[in-house]
Scaffold this motif. Structure first.
Motif, PDB file in Angstrom:
ATOM      1  N   MET A   1       0.834  -1.201   0.000  1.00 16.63           N
ATOM      2  CA  MET A   1       0.000   0.000   0.000  1.00 16.63           C
ATOM      3  C   MET A   1       0.870   1.253   0.000  1.00 16.63           C
ATOM      4  O   MET A   1       1.813   1.384   0.791  1.00 16.63           O
ATOM      5  N   LYS A   2       0.571   2.175  -0.908  1.00 17.96           N
ATOM      6  CA  LYS A   2       1.357   3.398  -1.013  1.00 17.96           C
ATOM      7  C   LYS A   2       1.122   4.291   0.197  1.00 17.96           C
ATOM      8  O   LYS A   2      -0.004   4.497   0.624  1.00 17.96           O
ATOM      9  N   ARG A   3       2.210   4.804   0.751  1.00 18.65           N
ATOM     10  CA  ARG A   3       2.096   5.706   1.891  1.00 18.65           C
ATOM     11  C   ARG A   3       1.678   7.101   1.428  1.00 18.65           C
ATOM     12  O   ARG A   3       2.177   7.606   0.421  1.00 18.65           O
TER      13      ARG A   3
ATOM     14  N   ASN B   1       2.999   6.592  12.052  1.00 21.87           N
ATOM     15  CA  ASN B   1       1.914   5.971  11.285  1.00 21.87           C
ATOM     16  C   ASN B   1       2.483   5.280  10.049  1.00 21.87           C
ATOM     17  O   ASN B   1       3.082   5.946   9.191  1.00 21.87           O
TER      18      ASN B   1
ATOM     19  N   ASN C   1       1.151   4.276   7.430  1.00 22.81           N
ATOM     20  CA  ASN C   1       0.489   4.611   6.171  1.00 22.81           C
ATOM     21  C   ASN C   1       0.760   6.035   5.699  1.00 22.81           C
ATOM     22  O   ASN C   1       0.260   6.451   4.657  1.00 22.81           O
ATOM     23  N   ILE C   2       1.543   6.776   6.504  1.00 24.52           N
ATOM     24  CA  ILE C   2       1.791   8.188   6.179  1.00 24.52           C
ATOM     25  C   ILE C   2       3.289   8.481   6.220  1.00 24.52           C
ATOM     26  O   ILE C   2       3.998   8.026   7.119  1.00 24.52           O
ATOM     27  N   GLN C   3       3.730   9.259   5.266  1.00 21.61           N
ATOM     28  CA  GLN C   3       5.134   9.701   5.217  1.00 21.61           C
ATOM     29  C   GLN C   3       5.161  11.228   5.321  1.00 21.61           C
ATOM     30  O   GLN C   3       4.918  11.925   4.347  1.00 21.61           O
TER      31      GLN C   3
ATOM     32  N   GLN D   1      -7.666  11.594   5.974  1.00 22.55           N
ATOM     33  CA  GLN D   1      -8.094  10.480   5.122  1.00 22.55           C
ATOM     34  C   GLN D   1      -9.569  10.567   4.723  1.00 22.55           C
ATOM     35  O   GLN D   1     -10.026   9.778   3.895  1.00 22.55           O
TER      36      GLN D   1
END
Length: 361
Positions: free
Chosen positions: A1-3, A33, A35-37, A359
């Motif tokens: 999954m892309k961050r 997190n 999923n987040i960069q 999100q």
């Protein structure tokens, strides 16, 4: 999954303010997190000045240099900006907003106050056009409480305005043993904010001087940055009260120890405030709160949580301190209520709610 790549644009410590601290907590929280960069552009001037939001050529030169970093928007999906509240406080982020808009990036503007709408309403026609052209590009806006939504109503649809309560840093929470050892035998008064005119510092100092004349048993400590132009006057006033100590700017453990030591916290600001972090910090450390009224405070709290005082009134501060002193040990219910409230607003809860807003589609 892309961050999801999130660029945070706004002030970071130092100097430490409620706004710069919030950005640090957001950045550190998003780093955890998976999923987040996150990445960041720090727009903080590194010297403290009382004239926040005012125009100076020094600030213009500084922000022109910061604008050169706007290229980072190309590599991010979301641009999260903690916008200012004055005309120039908004204008300095215009390049970031317009570039993000042109590139089709999501633009989230987080307002940590309640004067943006006043700035807009009191502006000239030209300035209103400029402000609206910038702020209407916002995808989502975040405010501290329901009453503060009015700050964005002229610019975006209400469904795009989200409420996110402020937070308390994790290290400030007291253990059960520390709560039990708090002393409420005599007034231990704390002022913890920047020592600014409009933060009510001179009214606070005047009230303490009068409290000393009333022969009330108390100790007081104040801490925070002082603008160099006011330093001599403030220090002179501090020195008039022998039971008051100025600690300078305190951080981390020193701040925790100060708030743990205190039992009454005074916030006499007559600025138009958002939801001051310092009040939440005082609550979580078992202090009885004395504050001027502010819209966000009234959205969340009432007389069961704190004492409200008149703005620009040393006499009202004095009267309230004497009232509390006469019943210092009778505030257990208020203190427990505030302990329970602050349990719900730790750093993790704050960042998790922010992530949901980011999100939200």
């Amino acid at each position: 999954m892309k961050r999801l790549k999130v660029l945070i644009v706004g002030p970071f410590p130092e100097p430490t303010t409620g706004l710069s601290l919030s950005n640090k907590v957001v950045f550190d929280g998003l780093c955890k997190n998976p999923n987040i960069q996150p990445s960041k552009i720090d727009t903080s001037l590194k010297n403290f000045e009382e004239s926040v939001g005012s125009f100076t050529f020094k600030k213009v030169f500084f922000f022109l240099k910061q604008n050169l970093k706007a290229y980072q928007i190309f590599n991010n999906d979301v641009v999260y900006i903690t916008i200012g509240q004055s005309f120039y406080g908004v204008l300095k982020y215009a390049i970031f907003v317009f570039l993000a808009w042109i590139l089709g990036k999501e633009i989230i503007v987080h307002l940590h106050g309640n004067t943006l709408i006043n700035t807009y309403n009191n502006s000239s026609k030209l300035k209103k056009v400029i402000l609206k052209s910038i702020l209407s590009k916002t995808t989502k806006a975040i405010v501290l409480s329901d009453s503060l939504k009015a700050n964005f109503i002229p610019f975006i649809k209400e469904k795009e305005i989200f409420v996110l309560n402020n937070f308390v840093e994790d290290y400030l929470y007291l253990s059960k043993k520390e709560r039990g050892s708090k002393e409420y035998n005599a007034l231990k008064i704390v002022y913890l904010s920047n020592l600014m005119t409009e933060k009510g510092i001179f009214y606070f100092l005047d009230a303490l001087n009068k409290l000393e004349d009333s022969h009330v048993n108390f100790q007081a400590k104040c801490a925070g940055h002082i603008d160099e132009s006011l330093k001599e006057s403030i220090i002179r006033n501090i020195n008039k009260t022998k039971h008051l100590t100025y600690l300078g700017s305190v951080k981390k453990q020193d701040k925790r120890e100060l708030l743990k030591w205190g039992n009454v916290f005074v916030f006499p600001s007559y600025l138009i405030e958002g939801l001051p972090l310092s009040i939440l910090e005082a609550m979580v450390t078992g202090n009885i709160i004395i504050s001027t009224e502010h819209d966000a405070l009234l959205d969340y709290f009432d007389a069961s949580n704190m004492y409200f005082i008149d703005k620009q009134s040393a006499n009202d501060i004095l009267k309230t301190l004497i009232e509390i002193n006469d019943s210092l040990n009778d505030h257990r219910k208020m203190i427990i209520t505030n302990y329970e409230y602050t349990e719900q607003i730790n750093e993790e809860a704050f960042v998790n709610k922010l992530v949901k807003i980011i999100q939200n589609n």
